[in-house]
Design an enzyme around this catalytic site. Structure first.
Site, PDB file in Angstrom:
ATOM      1  N   SER A 104       0.378   6.487   2.938  1.00 18.90           N
ATOM      2  CA  SER A 104       0.970   7.468   3.858  1.00 18.90           C
ATOM      3  C   SER A 104       2.284   8.020   3.311  1.00 18.90           C
ATOM      4  CB  SER A 104       1.267   6.816   5.213  1.00 18.90           C
ATOM      5  OG  SER A 104       0.079   6.427   5.828  1.00 18.90           O
TER       6      SER A 104
ATOM      7  N   GLN B 238       0.831  -1.211   0.000  1.00 22.43           N
ATOM      8  CA  GLN B 238       0.000   0.000   0.000  1.00 22.43           C
ATOM      9  C   GLN B 238       0.865   1.260   0.000  1.00 22.43           C
ATOM     10  OE1 GLN B 238      -2.282   0.503   3.614  1.00 22.43           O
ATOM     11  NE2 GLN B 238      -3.842   1.716   2.601  1.00 22.43           N
ATOM     12  N   GLY B 239       0.644   2.128  -0.955  1.00 22.10           N
ATOM     13  CA  GLY B 239       1.373   3.398  -1.013  1.00 22.10           C
ATOM     14  C   GLY B 239       0.447   4.563  -0.735  1.00 22.10           C
TER      15      GLY B 239
ATOM     16  N   SER C 154      -5.997   6.502  12.668  1.00 22.43           N
ATOM     17  CA  SER C 154      -5.758   6.324  14.109  1.00 22.43           C
ATOM     18  C   SER C 154      -7.081   6.374  14.883  1.00 22.43           C
ATOM     19  CB  SER C 154      -4.835   7.421  14.628  1.00 22.43           C
ATOM     20  OG  SER C 154      -5.539   8.651  14.659  1.00 22.43           O
ATOM     21  N   ASN C 155      -7.041   5.921  16.118  1.00 19.08           N
ATOM     22  CA  ASN C 155      -8.278   5.918  16.902  1.00 19.08           C
ATOM     23  C   ASN C 155      -8.811   7.330  17.130  1.00 19.08           C
ATOM     24  OD1 ASN C 155      -8.093   3.201  16.852  1.00 19.08           O
ATOM     25  ND2 ASN C 155      -8.020   2.891  19.066  1.00 19.08           N
ATOM     26  N   GLU C 156      -7.921   8.310  17.126  1.00 14.96           N
ATOM     27  CA  GLU C 156      -8.377   9.697  17.239  1.00 14.96           C
ATOM     28  C   GLU C 156      -9.134  10.098  15.978  1.00 14.96           C
ATOM     29  OE1 GLU C 156      -5.337   8.573  18.147  1.00 14.96           O
ATOM     30  OE2 GLU C 156      -5.816   8.728  20.281  1.00 14.96           O
TER      31      GLU C 156
ATOM     32  N   GLU D   8     -11.756  -1.313   5.180  1.00 13.62           N
ATOM     33  CA  GLU D   8     -10.760  -1.714   6.161  1.00 13.62           C
ATOM     34  C   GLU D   8     -11.346  -1.596   7.560  1.00 13.62           C
ATOM     35  OE1 GLU D   8      -7.204   0.605   5.900  1.00 13.62           O
ATOM     36  OE2 GLU D   8      -6.096  -0.690   7.266  1.00 13.62           O
TER      37      GLU D   8
END
Lengths: 393, 362
Positions: free
Chosen positions: A129, A126-127, A376-378, A245
């Site tokens: 980030s 996966q490209g 992220s969870n945030e 996802e």
């Protein structure tokens, strides 16, 4: 409203359990259960067998190897697979790029890539980030500029999991820097990793593993027919991918297996006159985690069937958040059960200290990633408060 | 597993929602608003009876609706959301015991229970005792062709309004369930001094029947808690949108919205657990471990949501005039009725060796 499995589903469960526990080599499953690192060959072997029997990509369109299963049957498939220690089909292939190509790719792209993606003849990475585009993914700066029919790609991707094994990468690239919104200038490209100008550099993590990489692109020429869907529409495909996802990642079967294993371990480690499992505080933590894992599993079952107009039930956004927390809590518990044995780091068999204990700390550290990747969870909480609760900053 | 509800169940839920809304509208919202444990409200009770809510889980041949814990859950959730507190969970427990253990004569009482004319509540709790299905200090001795009870039960919610009590009392090594009429209550305290009572069922069968009855009543409690959490979250979300500080709505501040998101997570996990508990109880009211797990999930969620609802409101959340704190009050009470989170985790902890992974289908 009822809870029992229909006769058909109960038979399905039996059949699939039998398959996972007999068709996939025990050596691979034991390694996976013990938390040891799987080789590329392990993962490929397992997925080939799954694919030959139609169990690698059941959520894909039937014509490309999918199965006409109900949501409940998909849950049973996932649950039994994780319970048996079968490595899950490579997520970059099965859950990420495959569904994107199936949904948005041309007939030509589908025929070219989907069979090999299902069989793992192509290993994808996966490209997405970049160093300056993490939670703010749309701020990505890797560019693709038209040169005749081709694209010339320049820039850098990072956190590319298992990129060292990959044959191909699916990448988000900026194709229109002038777009009024940064989300509108992004495209979704498929790139052969052997193309000149690509360099992969491993990033060592705190558990000692090398599962993520930096990927550099220096004037990499990509044929124009490797663009998925439409130019500058890549952001919507990326959102589709990340949505899948989030829904697919609640690793309930694995958490349940870890908890069952935690009890076996705690019943073996001596403490005073008895064993660790006799400690009421340990038993209470296990009981509490079992209750919480049950609520997560029930939520998976409840929301899976609730998609409206192809959109997942908004409650599915809690699955990634809660799933990662419970994974982390369970591995924390196992490290605590290992106690002083967790000070040793080793995957070697045969010593006086069992492997589950000597991999407990690296595994615990490794899974701190779970609340960071895939949004992220945030970020997940931001999605919940903004999209579901209507709280707009 | 199927979490969807059918047309009839939807109709029941909508009807109870409407009724609960009207009952809530009658409650005082300004001035000296009552706080803490509620009094029995005859009018609300009759309205619930008229809609059939009180007899939902009472078998049809005994004058009830013959519905399942799923219907009970749907009704209790609406009551919780509208902040209508009642003796419903207590009445459900008593009715389940009588229906399972009672003589024909005792079962005949259930018609009046369903109609809201006879209030029967359980007297299980004892002073200075954690929750237990076994009686500690209240004893029963045989006397003539009946039994005589001695000792103190407290708290016995709605004792003062009750026509009869179902009392757990120790007879030798065993605990039995006893039906008593006209007990004298001082608030929630009931003291027996040789009061004459009838044994319900047998001493041998009492423990399992009690557990099943508690499980069904627990479904009502957990569903009420779910409704209260939904109400508290909705109020909190609205408040974050409308309340302004520093010249902007406070939903501008992520420190608040991230916490609201966590409240949502707790509510949704609790919803799954409550619906599951209802399905389990409908199939087998004796599936205690699953009900206990649901109780732990809902207990923890209720504490989290109740506390955060007040905190995110700030000072206004502390006032009796404002509704949000009343949700928290009720959630706190539910968490300590017929068992509590702490004790339940302990009970589950003692059985973790008995299974590998938890199987929600078994």
């Amino acid at each position: 409203m009822h809870r029992h499995l229909s006769e058909e589903d109960a038979a399905f469960k039996e059949k699939i359990r039998e398959f996972f526990t007999t068709a996939i080599p025990e050596e691979i499953r034991t390694k996976a259960k013990e938390g040891r690192e799987l080789t590329k060959e392990d993962i490929v072997t397992s997925q080939r067998i799954l694919n030959e029997h139609g169990y690698a990509v059941p959520h894909w369109p039937v014509e490309y190897g999918g199965q006409d299963w109900t949501e409940l049957q998909r849950h049973i498939w996932r649950d039994e697979m994780q319970a048996a220690g079968v490595p899950q089909p490579l997520p970059f292939n099965a859950s990420m790029v495959g569904p994107v190509i199936a949904a948005f790719g041309s007939k030509e792209l589908k025929d070219r890539f989907l069979p090999k993606t299902a069989s793992l003849d192509i290993w994808w990475c996966q490209g997405f980030s970049e160093p300056d585009a993490g939670s703010d993914l749309a701020g990505l700066r890797t560019t693709a500029v038209k040169d005749g029919e081709d694209w010339i790609v320049n820039g850098q991707k990072t956190w590319t999991t298992l990129g060292q094994y990959a044959d191909w990468i699916f990448a988000l690239v900026r194709t229109n820097p002038e777009a009024p919104k940064k989300q509108q200038g992004i495209s979704f490209l498929l790139i052969d990793m052997t193309t000149p100008g690509i360099e992969v550099r491993p990033i060592k993590l705190i558990d000692g593993g090398r599962e993520v990489n930096e990927v550099f692109f220096d004037n990499v020429r990509v044929p124009g027919d490797q663009l998925v869907g439409e130019e500058n529409a890549g952001w919507s495909y990326a959102k589709f991918l990340l949505g899948n996802e989030r829904v697919g990642v609640a690793p309930v079967g694995m958490i349940k297996r870890w908890l069952a294993e935690a009890k076996e371990y705690a019943a073996q480690v001596k403490q005073g006159e008895g064993v660790v499992l006799d400690d009421p505080l340990v038993a209470a933590r296990i009981a509490e985690l079992e209750a919480e894992a049950m609520a997560l599993e029930l939520t998976v079952l409840r929301v899976a069937g609730n998609s409206k107009d192809g959109r997942p039930d908004p409650a599915s956004s809690i699955l990634k958040l809660r799933g990662s927390q419970l994974e982390q809590d369970t591995l924390e518990l196992i490290t605590d059960i290992a106690g002083p044995m967790s000070l040793m780091w080793s995957e070697a068999d045969g010593g006086p200290v069992p492997v589950w204990a000597t991999v407990s700390t690296p595994r615990y550290l490794n899974f701190r990633k779970a609340s960071i990747y895939g949004g992220s969870n945030e970020v997940q909480r931001g999605i919940i408060s903004g999209t579901i609760l209507g709280l707009k900053g | 597993m199927d979490f969807t509800i059918d047309t009839e169940q939807k109709a029941l839920r909508d009807a109870v929602r409407e009724l609960a809304g009207s009952l809530a509208d009658n409650a005082p919202s300004t001035g000296d608003v009552p706080v803490g444990p509620n009094e029995h409200d005859e009018k609300a009770w009759s309205a619930l009876a008229e809609m059939g809510v009180l007899g939902l889980t009472v078998p049809e041949e005994l004058g009830g609706m013959g519905a399942t814990p799923v219907e009970l859950m749907l009704a209790a959730q609406e009551l919780g959301k509208a902040r209508v507190q009642s003796a419903l969970p207590e009445a459900v427990l008593a009715a389940a015991l009588l229906a399972e253990l009672g003589t024909e004569e005792q079962k005949a009482l259930l018609e009046g229970v369903s109609a809201g004319e006879t209030l029967i509540v359980p007297a299980l709790h004892e002073p200075m005792c954690s929750f237990s299905l076994q009686a500690h200090d209240v004893t029963a001795t045989e006397s003539g062709d009946g039994w005589a009870l001695s000792g103190t039960k407290a708290p016995v919610r709605y004792a003062a309004a009750a026509d009869r009590l179902l009392v757990t009392a120790r007879a030798g090594e065993q605990t039995g369930v006893f039906l008593i009429e006209g007990a004298q209550a001082e608030g929630d305290v009931v003291t027996f001094d040789g009061a004459s009572a009838q044994l319900v069922g047998s001493l041998d069968g009492a423990a399992d029947a009690l557990q099943r009855a508690v499980n069904v009543a627990t479904v009502a409690l957990l569903a009420e808690a779910l409704g209260a959490m939904e109400g508290a979250l909705a109020m909190t979300t609205e408040y974050l949108k409308s309340r302004k500080q520093f010249g902007v709505p406070i939903m501008t501040f992520q420190t608040l919205t991230q916490r609201a998101a966590d409240m949502y997570v707790s509510v949704e996990l609790a919803r799954s657990a409550v619906q599951f508990a209802a399905m389990v109880a409908a199939e087998d009211p004796g599936a205690t471990d699953h009900i206990r797990r649901a109780r732990v999930v809902v207990g923890k969620a209720g504490r989290h949501v109740g506390q955060e609802a007040i905190q995110l409101h700030g000072g206004i959340g502390m006032t009796a005039e404002y509704a949000v704190g009343h949700y928290t009050t009720r959630l706190t009470a539910i968490e300590h009725t017929l068992g509590d989170t702490r004790q339940t985790i302990g009970e589950l902890a003692r059985t973790v060796r008995d299974h590998g992974a938890v199987d929600v289908f078994a």
